[in-house]
Motif scaffolding. Structure first.
Motif: not given
Length: 711
Positions: A94-116
């Motif tokens: 992902q770093i080599k292909n400028t893909d930020i999917s991992f960050f997006n997935v983790v960030h989205k889930k973190l926001m959900e869990r923090m809200n919970d």
């Protein structure tokens, strides 16, 4: 060095502008991808020891990023981690292909869990805590598993919140008991009311914490992700977001408002790693290196728990305008808890400059120069720098009639390399001082070419675990030349690398994304003139004496991803021929230190502090907790006798400074306090003893030499 690096950097910038970014197209909302591409490119082309971005690298980023955003494991569930696992070995691609999917997935889930989590902590704090129940919590979260269900997570929150509330409960209960004893007219709260008040205080703290988190933007979390990638290269390479670049904009002659302490992120809070001379913390003497700040309050208001908070955000809460008060809940080095109120002030960097004092012992006079850092004004080197200032102090001490000199580099975190080379030249005739190597290139040797020696008498250098970088170079050079006896910790910090700050805007040919920030990049490595690196191993003292940090993890070897130690060929140099009986002097000092009751007490204190830090399991039973706190207090009080030590040495300011006291009473107060501290300093006392031995040795050998020449 500066010229060579500037040339290399300009080549790098041209290469990047012409090759890396002209063939990639980023939409206006893809600033994150552009930033990732830039960072990856600069790391690959400019870092001293670039790493292979492969599956192992990917796994490390995966583990470290999760640990950074959820260090106490109170947000994510086991199922979340399993969901993330599919990216564990894809991040490199992902770093080599400028893909930020991992960050997006983790960030989205973190926001959900923090809200919970907002619902969880409110549920937990709605019910009383039973402090008579026998249960424990392990506050070492490394290695603990993530919760398997929401119920397990709620139980984890319950224990963490009970632990967070226990100190407040204890403080409030102690205050109510004192009211009873004093028989005051104030209403005395019952135990039940105290428990409720303690929970309410914790609830208020959590409410403020989550209000604070809600204000964070996605870009703030992305900076954490970028720095997780950057940190895999070494602990001193770091990305600065645009708002954070002002940290590098304060010149050596500048000022800033705050408490005057440098902090480091820890799962348990923010650890104090440096106290700035002249600042509020330095003046108050209530905080020390190794203390951990766990809560921050504003002038008597309910404090906010900063455990798990980003360091930058915690710092913003701690900093503030001059005259305002910040209340810090601190876990002291000895494990005790304390609330310390600090009045913020303008932190004058004047106290970071060299200062000197004369030492009177019986009928002899010695000199001491304290150097907190190797400072320089990069805009005008001739304006003020550490080498020039130390040279002035040496000359003043010589005029005062000193017979030996102590150079105190304890807690000196380093600074300008040029000043090190010039300063070394004050004590040797000429010759190499340090070797520097850039990635893939041969070594450069930095020499003192001035044959003048400003001080050719006995010299002692004091160091400790916090002496780093440039201070290690000077101590190493003087040790290799056998020009000075180095007294201090088993080894110094062990930072043998050089960093340069590169503004990322300079790399992009046309940038429509605004300020991209900067990266502090490790580009070179230091080596002693004997060929050994100061990286990791630091400088090993000639005379090793314990201090309170002897067994605590503080050095480069205790950082994440440090570069390795290595060795290159030695430079061509000749040891000092000042006729000093070097080995015998060291042996005499070691014998004195081994017999010193003060040193034995310091050693005992150091071992106890290590033991306290290693005890991570805490009882949540109030009676057991209180008993342990009392025991800690008794032991802490026992070691306070260390500050009662009296070396019987007399310290005085030099004549020029005494003349300033009539116009500057603040300076007089600072110097009086410094001299008082020096009189209690067993290390300075031993430095003077060593100077006496060196002086006697000099006299004996010079007498012998004179008689040989005469014959």
């Amino acid at each position: 060095m500066r010229k060579n690096f500037a040339l290399a950097l300009s080549v790098l910038l041209v290469a990047v502008a012409s090759c890396s970014f002209t063939n990639k197209s980023f939409e206006t909302d893809d600033k994150d991808k552009l930033l990732l591409d830039l960072i990856a490119y600069v790391l690959e082309r400019g870092h001293y020891e670039p790493k292979d971005i492969n599956d192992d690298f990917s796994a490390n980023v995966f583990e470290d990023f999760i640990d950074i955003i959820d260090p106490t494991k109170r947000y994510f569930l086991e199922a979340d981690i399993l969901e993330f696992e599919k990216y564990k070995f894809q991040i490199d691609d992902q770093i080599k292909n400028t893909d930020i999917s991992f960050f997006n997935v983790v960030h989205k889930k973190l926001m959900e869990r923090m809200n919970d989590a907002k619902g969880i902590y409110k549920e937990v704090l709605a019910k009383p805590f039973d402090y008579s129940k026998d249960e424990i919590i392990d506050i070492k979260y490394d290695g603990q598993a993530f919760a398997s269900s929401r119920n397990d997570l709620k139980e984890r929150w319950r224990k963490q919140l009970k632990y967070a509330t226990l100190g407040t409960y204890d403080t409030k209960l102690t205050n109510e008991n004192k009211k009873k004893e004093d028989n005051t007219s104030e209403k005395v709260l019952s135990v039940k009311e105290v428990e409720i008040a303690a929970r309410e205080a914790t609830l208020s703290t959590l409410d403020e914490f989550f209000d604070f988190v809600d204000d964070l933007e996605r870009k703030d979390w992305f900076v954490q992700y970028i720095n997780t990638i950057v940190d895999e290269f070494d602990p001193h390479t770091f990305y600065f977001a645009p708002d954070d670049k002002d940290k590098f904009d304060i010149s050596m002659s500048g000022k800033f408002e705050g408490i005057g302490a440098r902090l480091q992120k820890r799962p348990e809070g923010a650890k104090i790693v440096e106290i700035i001379s002249g600042g509020p913390v330095w003046r108050d003497q209530k905080l020390e290196v190794g203390d951990e700040i766990i809560k921050v309050g504003q002038n008597g208001e309910t404090p906010v728990d900063i455990v798990g908070m980003r360091l930058d955000d915690a710092i913003k809460m701690i900093k503030g305008p001059k005259g305002t008060v910040v209340d810090l809940t601190v876990r002291k080095v000895d494990g005790s808890m304390e609330i310390i109120s600090i009045t913020r002030d303008v932190v004058e960097l004047e106290e970071s400059y060299a200062k000197s004092a004369s030492i009177i012992k019986e009928n002899q006079k010695f000199g001491l120069i304290n150097l907190p850092k190797f400072y320089v004004d990069f805009d005008d080197y001739s304006e003020r720098n550490a080498a020039t200032d130390v040279a002035k102090e040496v000359e003043r001490l010589k005029q005062a009639g000193i017979e030996g000199l102590v150079l105190d580099l304890r807690d000196n975190g380093g600074g300008s390399l040029k000043t090190v080379v010039e300063m070394a030249g004050l004590f040797i005739k000429d010759g190499p001082v340090v070797q520097v190597r850039s990635s893939g290139k041969g070594k450069e040797v930095y020499d003192d070419k001035d044959e003048r020696i400003q001080w050719d008498g006995p010299l002692v250098i004091l160091v400790n675990e916090l002496s780093a970088s440039a201070s290690e170079i000077l101590a190493a050079a003087m040790q290799d030349y056998k020009r000075a006896v180095v007294i201090g910790s088993k080894q110094t910090f062990g930072k043998g690398t050089v960093q340069n700050v590169i503004p990322l805007d300079n790399i992009v040919r046309s940038n429509e994304h605004g300020d991209l920030g900067a990266i502090k990049l490790t580009t070179q490595k230091f080596y002693r003139i004997n060929g050994g690196s100061t990286q990791l191993e630091g400088v090993k003292s000639d005379v090793v004496v314990p201090d309170k940090y002897s067994y605590i993890d503080l050095g480069e070897r205790d950082q994440e991803n440090p570069l390795a130690w290595d060795k290159i060929s030695a430079a061509d140099y000749q040891p000092w021929d000042g006729y000093i009986d070097y080995e015998q002097t060291i042996a005499n000092s070691e014998k004195r230190m081994a017999a010193s009751p003060q040193i034995k007490l310091i050693e005992e204190n150091a071992k106890w502090l290590k033991q306290q830090q290693d005890e991570t399991v805490v009882s949540l039973n109030y009676a057991v907790y209180k008993k342990k706190e009392q025991k800690v207090k008794e032991q802490s009080d026992y070691f306070k006798s260390l500050s009662d030590y009296d070396s019987k040495l007399t310290f005085e300011s030099l004549k020029y400074e005494q003349e300033l006291f009539t116009k500057d009473p603040v300076l007089r107060e600072k110097r009086d306090r410094w001299h008082k501290d020096l009189a209690k300093d067993v290390y300075v006392e031993e430095a003077v003893n060593v100077l006496q031995d060196l002086k006697i040795s000099n006299i004996k050998n010079n007498t012998k030499l004179a008689s040989v020449n005469k014959g």
